[in-house]
Design a protein around this motif. Structure first.
Motif, PDB file in Angstrom:
ATOM      1  N   MET A 154      -5.992  18.604  -4.734  1.00 57.71           N
ATOM      2  CA  MET A 154      -4.757  17.925  -4.344  1.00 57.71           C
ATOM      3  C   MET A 154      -4.552  18.081  -2.843  1.00 57.71           C
ATOM      4  N   SER A 155      -4.049  17.028  -2.206  1.00 56.98           N
ATOM      5  CA  SER A 155      -3.794  17.121  -0.776  1.00 56.98           C
ATOM      6  C   SER A 155      -2.592  16.254  -0.422  1.00 56.98           C
ATOM      7  N   THR A 156      -2.018  16.569   0.727  1.00 57.43           N
ATOM      8  CA  THR A 156      -0.863  15.790   1.187  1.00 57.43           C
ATOM      9  C   THR A 156      -1.338  14.796   2.240  1.00 57.43           C
ATOM     10  N   SER A 157      -0.936  13.558   2.094  1.00 58.08           N
ATOM     11  CA  SER A 157      -1.267  12.539   3.092  1.00 58.08           C
ATOM     12  C   SER A 157       0.023  11.896   3.583  1.00 58.08           C
ATOM     13  N   THR A 158      -0.025  11.417   4.804  1.00 59.38           N
ATOM     14  CA  THR A 158       1.151  10.708   5.323  1.00 59.38           C
ATOM     15  C   THR A 158       0.849   9.217   5.294  1.00 59.38           C
ATOM     16  N   ILE A 159       1.616   8.502   4.510  1.00 71.48           N
ATOM     17  CA  ILE A 159       1.410   7.055   4.393  1.00 71.48           C
ATOM     18  C   ILE A 159       2.743   6.377   4.689  1.00 71.48           C
ATOM     19  N   LEU A 186      -5.881  -0.576   3.468  1.00 69.87           N
ATOM     20  CA  LEU A 186      -6.774  -0.356   4.601  1.00 69.87           C
ATOM     21  C   LEU A 186      -7.686   0.846   4.359  1.00 69.87           C
ATOM     22  N   ARG A 187      -7.127   1.888   3.752  1.00 71.45           N
ATOM     23  CA  ARG A 187      -7.922   3.072   3.405  1.00 71.45           C
ATOM     24  C   ARG A 187      -9.054   2.731   2.435  1.00 71.45           C
ATOM     25  N   GLU A 188      -8.848   1.683   1.641  1.00 73.92           N
ATOM     26  CA  GLU A 188      -9.872   1.247   0.684  1.00 73.92           C
ATOM     27  C   GLU A 188     -10.758   0.158   1.276  1.00 73.92           C
ATOM     28  N   GLY A 189     -10.594  -0.091   2.563  1.00 74.13           N
ATOM     29  CA  GLY A 189     -11.454  -1.067   3.243  1.00 74.13           C
ATOM     30  C   GLY A 189     -10.987  -2.506   3.104  1.00 74.13           C
ATOM     31  N   GLU A 246      -9.335  12.640  -6.222  1.00 69.98           N
ATOM     32  CA  GLU A 246      -9.972  11.322  -6.188  1.00 69.98           C
ATOM     33  C   GLU A 246      -9.158  10.293  -5.393  1.00 69.98           C
ATOM     34  N   GLY A 247      -7.997  10.713  -4.883  1.00 69.47           N
ATOM     35  CA  GLY A 247      -7.194   9.810  -4.058  1.00 69.47           C
ATOM     36  C   GLY A 247      -6.122   9.042  -4.813  1.00 69.47           C
ATOM     37  N   PHE A 248      -5.860   9.434  -6.073  1.00 69.36           N
ATOM     38  CA  PHE A 248      -4.790   8.771  -6.839  1.00 69.36           C
ATOM     39  C   PHE A 248      -3.465   9.514  -6.625  1.00 69.36           C
ATOM     40  N   ILE A 250      -0.574   4.507  -8.711  1.00 72.70           N
ATOM     41  CA  ILE A 250      -0.516   4.977 -10.101  1.00 72.70           C
ATOM     42  C   ILE A 250      -1.762   5.811 -10.419  1.00 72.70           C
ATOM     43  N   PRO A 251      -1.711   6.616 -11.484  1.00 72.60           N
ATOM     44  CA  PRO A 251      -2.888   7.441 -11.814  1.00 72.60           C
ATOM     45  C   PRO A 251      -4.093   6.585 -12.217  1.00 72.60           C
ATOM     46  N   LYS A 252      -5.244   7.236 -12.270  1.00 67.58           N
ATOM     47  CA  LYS A 252      -6.488   6.571 -12.671  1.00 67.58           C
ATOM     48  C   LYS A 252      -6.319   5.982 -14.076  1.00 67.58           C
ATOM     49  N   PRO A 253      -6.648   4.710 -14.269  1.00 64.67           N
ATOM     50  CA  PRO A 253      -6.513   4.110 -15.607  1.00 64.67           C
ATOM     51  C   PRO A 253      -7.287   4.907 -16.643  1.00 64.67           C
ATOM     52  N   ARG A 254      -6.620   5.112 -17.785  1.00 60.93           N
ATOM     53  CA  ARG A 254      -7.149   6.004 -18.810  1.00 60.93           C
ATOM     54  C   ARG A 254      -8.009   5.230 -19.811  1.00 60.93           C
ATOM     55  N   GLY A 255      -8.957   4.487 -19.334  1.00 60.29           N
ATOM     56  CA  GLY A 255      -9.734   3.678 -20.264  1.00 60.29           C
ATOM     57  C   GLY A 255     -10.858   4.432 -20.924  1.00 60.29           C
ATOM     58  N   CYS A 256     -11.356   5.427 -20.188  1.00 58.65           N
ATOM     59  CA  CYS A 256     -12.623   6.000 -20.636  1.00 58.65           C
ATOM     60  C   CYS A 256     -12.445   7.362 -21.262  1.00 58.65           C
TER      61      CYS A 256
END
Lengths: 105, 419
Positions: free
Chosen positions: A1-6, A35-38, A16-18, A98-104
């Motif tokens: 877990m990390s803190t980012s400023t957005i 932009l972070r995702e290109g 994982e960045g969620f 939102i969190p990572k989709p729980r498909g798998c």
């Protein structure tokens, strides 16, 4: 877990960045998150998918997978990959806060 | 007054639910009807062994009707739709069946036609699946003719039944080609949409290590958009390609088609939104769901269905008695993973706890997350228990519905083990 400023607001992201807490997300963060995702320019179609991800998460407690997005968002899977080449469900979920989709399982 | 319980689907979940309910209630208390479109009950764990000549397709199929206790009405018909408003099921032969409680046990179906090109040229010639008896038998014939080249095993997307089966196929293929003395002529590749070999981190790491040991190349985050059977290529939505001489594809899965024709019942993939602890559907309080048909976040696997059975039958009883439901299903899953050379691995987990090393069901028991001959024997012996214990609705002595923790080593979880 990390803190980012957005968009000048501190938010918690997991490894994982969620978003850890989807309530920390605001619509003003979208262009910076993209932009972070290109993704430099967000089209209407990008917005349609991002809004859809967010509303599905709020309604059902989990974001849709790519296959479900293709069936329900009004955007085909091929187009979804053109919009989010690195993986539509994952990338759109990060941008939609939102969190990572729980498909798998 | 006699109540009627209608069960849709006569597979693992429908059969064990019907038999367990029949034991709880006499015929004067409830009537039980099970509806299925055919009379072929497939022992699905056996499908994995068919392509390698270790089982025959006809031996793993038995008549559905014969698996029910006395006093269970078995109706052979396809289902048109469920009408939640009138508490009735419309069958395709035009008849209607009313219910007090409905149990949906119609599983998951393969929808290979949803992937571009998959059932086109090359299907059942160069491109196969072992997820159906016909597919497994046809693949067996193709494998026996295969004398070298690239064999690709591809999971198109999750969810699939028995998520470990495609990995087991890779392990058995390695063994099979070794036995035939042509392992060096065969390149094995496992192509998955996941970001690792499996969904759960510790097991994923362990299984990825085993793939590497057995010289199976691992391609991850590959979302198959098209299968070019003629040209021998899997093509991902992002443009990546994997070439093959023989492809074993696990097609997309959906819930049964009638779910989609039943207003308010299913989700966009025809699975039924269900409370993950009580197994009551979100669609209506008198509709319950067991096994692969439910959208609960557990593996689509027979062991899950088996462990759900006890909770489901108790909750149907409570519902009929007007009591509050017993929210006790924990997502318990237990899978033997066949690894070839007469060995197997065992994993055991639930909604909260991922597969851990240790022993099952307690510190004296089968080794977890480690290869052993004992696990292989366990897997083989399970077939008999399936027909004679699980379907009749018997419990296994010492094996409870809830996941045990006694023999597990959470502390070892962060340590990368290689035996």
């Amino acid at each position: 877990m990390s803190t980012s400023t957005i968009a000048n607001i501190d938010v918690e992201l997991n490894n994982e960045g969620f978003f850890v807490d989807p309530d920390q997300w605001t619509v003003d963060m979208v262009s910076e998150l993209a932009l972070r995702e290109g993704i430099e320019e967000l089209t209407d179609a990008h917005w349609q998918v991002i809004r859809f991800m967010r509303s599905e998460y709020l309604a059902k407690g989990t974001g849709p997978t790519v296959r479900v997005l293709g069936k329900t968002s009004g955007v085909s899977i091929k187009e979804l990959y053109q919009l989010f080449p690195k993986g539509p469900a994952k990338v759109a979920a990060k941008i939609a806060g939102i969190p990572k989709p729980r498909g798998c399982i | 007054m006699v109540k009627r319980v209608v069960i849709l689907g006569g597979g693992t979940g429908g059969t064990l639910t019907a038999n367990r309910l029949r034991r709880v209630y006499s015929d004067t208390e409830i009537e039980i009807a099970v509806i299925d479109q055919d009379d072929c009950h497939v022992y699905q764990p056996g499908l994995l062994f068919v392509p390698f000549g270790l089982a025959h397709a006809e031996d793993i199929v038995r008549p559905r009707g014969r698996q029910f206790h006395h006093g269970i009405d078995y109706v052979k018909s396809a289902i048109d739709h469920v009408d939640l408003e009138t508490n009735s099921v419309q069958l395709t032969d035009g008849s209607t069946l009313g219910y007090d409680v409905l149990v949906i046990a119609s599983g998951a179906v393969l929808v290979p036609e949803e992937t571009d090109g998959l059932v086109g040229p090359g299907w059942m010639e160069k491109v196969f699946t072992f997820y159906s008896p016909e597919g497994a038998a046809a693949l067996g014939a193709a494998l026996s003719r295969f004398d070298g080249g690239r064999l690709v095993v591809n999971v198109v997307d999750m969810p699939i039944k028995c998520p470990v089966a495609p990995l087991e196929f890779c392990f058995l293929a390695d063994w099979y080609f070794c036995e035939r003395g042509i392992r060096d002529e065969v390149q094995l590749t496992y192509v998955t949409p996941l970001d690792g070999a499996f969904t759960k981190p510790i097991a994923s790491q362990r299984l990825a290590g085993m793939l590497a040991d057995k010289r199976v190349e691992l391609v991850t985050e590959f979302n198959t958009g098209e299968v070019d059977g003629k040209g021998g290529r899997l093509i991902a939505y992002d443009g990546r390609e994997v070439g093959f001489d023989l492809a074993v594809v696990i097609p997309l899965h959906s819930g049964a088609a009638y779910v989609g024709r039943s207003p308010g019942l299913g989700d966009s993939l025809n699975f039924v939104p269900t409370d993950e602890h009580t197994l009551q559907s979100h669609a209506a309080p008198n509709v319950f769901v067991i096994g692969d048909a439910a959208n609960v976040p557990a593996s689509k696997a027979g062991s899950v269905t088996h462990f759900e059975g006890e909770v489901l039958v108790e909750n149907v009883r409570r519902y009929l008695a007007g009591e509050s439901l017993d929210a006790s299903f924990d997502g318990h899953t237990n899978c033997f993973i066949e690894t070839g050379f007469h060995k197997a691995l065992l994993i055991d987990f639930d909604y909260e706890t991922e597969p851990l090393p240790g022993h099952y069901p307690s510190s004296v028991g089968l080794p977890l997350l480690a290869e052993s001959r004992l696990n292989h024997l366990g897997k083989l012996m399970f077939e008999s228990f399936y027909w004679h214990g699980l379907l009749p609705g018997r419990d296994i002595p010492g094996i409870s519905s809830a996941m045990p923790t006694a023999g597990k080593r959470p502390a070892a979880a962060n340590v990368s083990r290689k035996d």
